[in-house]
Enzyme design. Structure first.
Site, PDB file in Angstrom:
ATOM      1  N   ARG A 171       0.852  -1.191   0.000  1.00  0.00           N
ATOM      2  CA  ARG A 171       0.000   0.000   0.000  1.00  0.00           C
ATOM      3  C   ARG A 171       0.889   1.243   0.000  1.00  0.00           C
ATOM      4  O   ARG A 171       1.646   1.471   0.936  1.00  0.00           O
ATOM      5  CB  ARG A 171      -0.924  -0.009   1.222  1.00  0.00           C
ATOM      6  CG  ARG A 171      -1.831   1.196   1.319  1.00  0.00           C
ATOM      7  CD  ARG A 171      -2.814   1.040   2.488  1.00  0.00           C
ATOM      8  NE  ARG A 171      -3.551   2.285   2.676  1.00  0.00           N
ATOM      9  CZ  ARG A 171      -3.341   3.142   3.676  1.00  0.00           C
ATOM     10  NH1 ARG A 171      -2.433   2.880   4.597  1.00  0.00           N
ATOM     11  NH2 ARG A 171      -4.045   4.250   3.766  1.00  0.00           N
ATOM     12  N   HIS A 175      -2.543  10.927   0.937  1.00  0.00           N
ATOM     13  CA  HIS A 175      -2.043  10.654   2.281  1.00  0.00           C
ATOM     14  C   HIS A 175      -1.426  11.952   2.808  1.00  0.00           C
ATOM     15  O   HIS A 175      -0.237  12.032   3.084  1.00  0.00           O
ATOM     16  CB  HIS A 175      -1.024   9.506   2.258  1.00  0.00           C
ATOM     17  CG  HIS A 175      -0.799   8.886   3.604  1.00  0.00           C
ATOM     18  ND1 HIS A 175      -0.844   7.515   3.812  1.00  0.00           N
ATOM     19  CD2 HIS A 175      -0.512   9.421   4.809  1.00  0.00           C
ATOM     20  CE1 HIS A 175      -0.590   7.247   5.082  1.00  0.00           C
ATOM     21  NE2 HIS A 175      -0.379   8.402   5.711  1.00  0.00           N
ATOM     22  N   TYR A 223      -4.218   1.820  16.009  1.00  0.00           N
ATOM     23  CA  TYR A 223      -2.965   1.898  16.762  1.00  0.00           C
ATOM     24  C   TYR A 223      -3.170   1.703  18.259  1.00  0.00           C
ATOM     25  O   TYR A 223      -2.351   1.078  18.926  1.00  0.00           O
ATOM     26  CB  TYR A 223      -2.277   3.239  16.498  1.00  0.00           C
ATOM     27  CG  TYR A 223      -1.694   3.334  15.106  1.00  0.00           C
ATOM     28  CD1 TYR A 223      -0.435   2.821  14.826  1.00  0.00           C
ATOM     29  CD2 TYR A 223      -2.414   3.895  14.058  1.00  0.00           C
ATOM     30  CE1 TYR A 223       0.099   2.882  13.546  1.00  0.00           C
ATOM     31  CE2 TYR A 223      -1.886   3.967  12.779  1.00  0.00           C
ATOM     32  CZ  TYR A 223      -0.627   3.452  12.528  1.00  0.00           C
ATOM     33  OH  TYR A 223      -0.117   3.505  11.258  1.00  0.00           O
TER      34      TYR A 223
END
Length: 477
Positions: free
Chosen positions: A76, A119, A301
């Protein structure tokens, strides 16, 4: 019984353009918001920037060979808007050619390219015209997406529009911790809507070109957990976290509406911001935002353990200790406090909570994705630790445990009936960690920033072993 993954389950790793590519002003690329923000006094630890990063732009072929050595099935990566359409203008052929070479290299190594269009690194020239607070940026993003598809649509089948729009909106436009560094509740709300609108528009445009491709979005999600489930104040604190972090994005994407309770929470803090936001949501927008997905990426996370009163044991802070002023990225989090519960922590001060990933995946599946027929992928999950290179090796035992525990947690979710089809470790390489600069290392591959030498860490070897065995119970390194 060994916890073996389905034959079509994908194991991969993830990166982002600004964090690894370098070559910031080569071959026609112009400044992104991160090139600008990283140069503001006090914005980034040590005034680090991504001008060189891990030099992936020049070393991509070497990096693909590392991926092949690890046995990755998919990779990715993100394309840089500033490289493909510098300043938001015409297509830069040299920039798009780089990604074409990368895709060919991946396919030649038997690795599935998984492309993310955004991103966080939009062109600075567009930020100066309003950035994500401007509705015009939606059109500019669709143009950019179509340009990438023009070049790569014949070879790339997996398309993610945005990575973590919470970070691109509230952390960046309300909290001021990430580029462009604004501190406005209204700006964060507007940015979130325009990010989601550009997502829906892009999916519609690309799907009209080729229905065989898969389109989705990646959200960073968490578990908002009350310290005392019997205490109404603690339960309300957890509701606020869930609302402003998770449901603000999940509800419009899957149900075509923003959560009413969150809007009222924010109105209690800044009614003008709510009025401005609601005026910007035009008729038909939410129908576009809720365009059918082919997959949802979930980044996980850590969880949030919260209370409505000041805790005796407050949790340590996890944001970068940069000196540039910033504020809470949450528009309406008054009376919410984070508590310590004794879990192990990474050196980002993030809790390590394996069952939390299972719980989150099951919740997203049960409440949103299952009824929509949308499979899930864990598109990021990783940890920063204090790694040391000793005699040419990195014995990062804590990250080995982190990888093993979270891969097992994904398998537990699958066993519970949740449709999870892949896991991407974050990150393939040590890299530029945004406001932390180069102070934190997340990679399963170490990068020496002076020499650019790559060294596979013990965690990378462990992940390779898991992939080869296709089992959460692969023998430990």
């Amino acid at each position: 019984m060994p916890r073996t993954f389905p034959s079509d389950f994908l194991f991969g790793a993830a990166t982002a353009a600004y964090q690894i590519e370098g070559a910031a002003f080569e071959d026609g690329r112009t400044a992104s918001i991160w090139d600008h923000f990283s140069r503001l006094p006090g914005a980034v630890i040590n005034a680090d920037n991504g001008d060189v990063a891990t030099d992936h732009y020049h070393r991509y072929a070497e990096d693909v060979q590392v991926m092949k050595q690890l046995g990755l099935q998919t990779y990715r990566f993100s394309t840089s808007w500033s490289r493909v359409r510098p300043d938001g203008g015409p297509v830069n052929q040299k920039g798009i050619d780089f990604y074409s070479r990368l895709v060919d290299e991946l396919l030649g190594a038997g690795i599935l390219p998984w492309l993310t269009l955004h991103h966080w690194d939009m062109p600075q020239a567009l930020e100066e015209k309003g950035g994500w607070t401007s509705r015009d940026t939606v059109d500019r993003f669709v143009e950019y997406a179509l340009s990438v598809h023009d070049a790569l649509g014949d070879r790339v089948t997996k398309w993610t529009t945005h990575n973590e729009p919470w970070c691109s909106s509230f952390l960046s436009y309300t909290g001021g911790e990430h580029a462009p560094g604004r501190q406005s509740i209204l700006d964060g709300m507007l940015a979130s809507h325009h990010l989601l609108l550009s997502h829906g528009r892009t999916v519609q445009e690309l799907r009209a070109r080729d229905e065989s491709l898969d389109f989705g979005i990646t959200l960073n999600l968490t578990n908002g957990e009350p310290v005392d489930p019997e205490d109404p104040a603690d339960v309300n604190a957890a509701r606020k976290v869930d609302g402003q972090f998770n449901r603000w994005f999940l509800e419009p994407i899957f149900h075509g509406q923003y959560p009413a309770d969150v809007i009222e929470d924010i109105r209690g803090v800044d009614s003008a911001a709510v009025d401005g936001f609601l005026a910007a949501v035009q008729p038909g927008d939410l129908d576009v935002v809720s365009t059918q997905l082919d997959f949802l990426g979930v980044n996980y996370y850590h969880g949030e353990f919260v209370t409505g009163s000041v805790p005796e044991n407050p949790a340590p802070k996890g944001e970068a200790p940069s000196s540039r002023p910033k504020r809470s990225p949450f528009p309406a989090m008054e009376g919410v406090h984070w508590a310590e519960r004794g879990y192990k922590r990474t050196n980002m001060n993030w809790e390590v909570d394996f069952p939390g990933l299972t719980h989150l995946l099951n919740r997203v599946w049960d409440d949103y994705a299952q009824s929509a027929g949308v499979p899930l992928y864990v598109t990021e999950n990783g940890a920063s630790y204090t790694d040391e290179l000793v005699d040419g090796a990195v014995h990062d035992s804590e990250r080995v445990e982190f990888v093993r525990g979270h891969v097992a947690a994904v398998h537990d979710a699958i066993e519970a009936g949740t449709d999870v089809r892949g896991y991407f470790y974050w990150s393939l390489l040590d890299n530029y960690e945004w406001a932390w600069g180069y102070a934190k290392r997340f990679g399963i591959v170490r990068v020496d920033y002076d020499t650019q030498v790559r060294t596979i860490k013990d965690s990378g070897k462990e992940y390779a072993r898991i992939i080869a065995a296709r089992s959460a119970d692969a023998p430990a390194v």
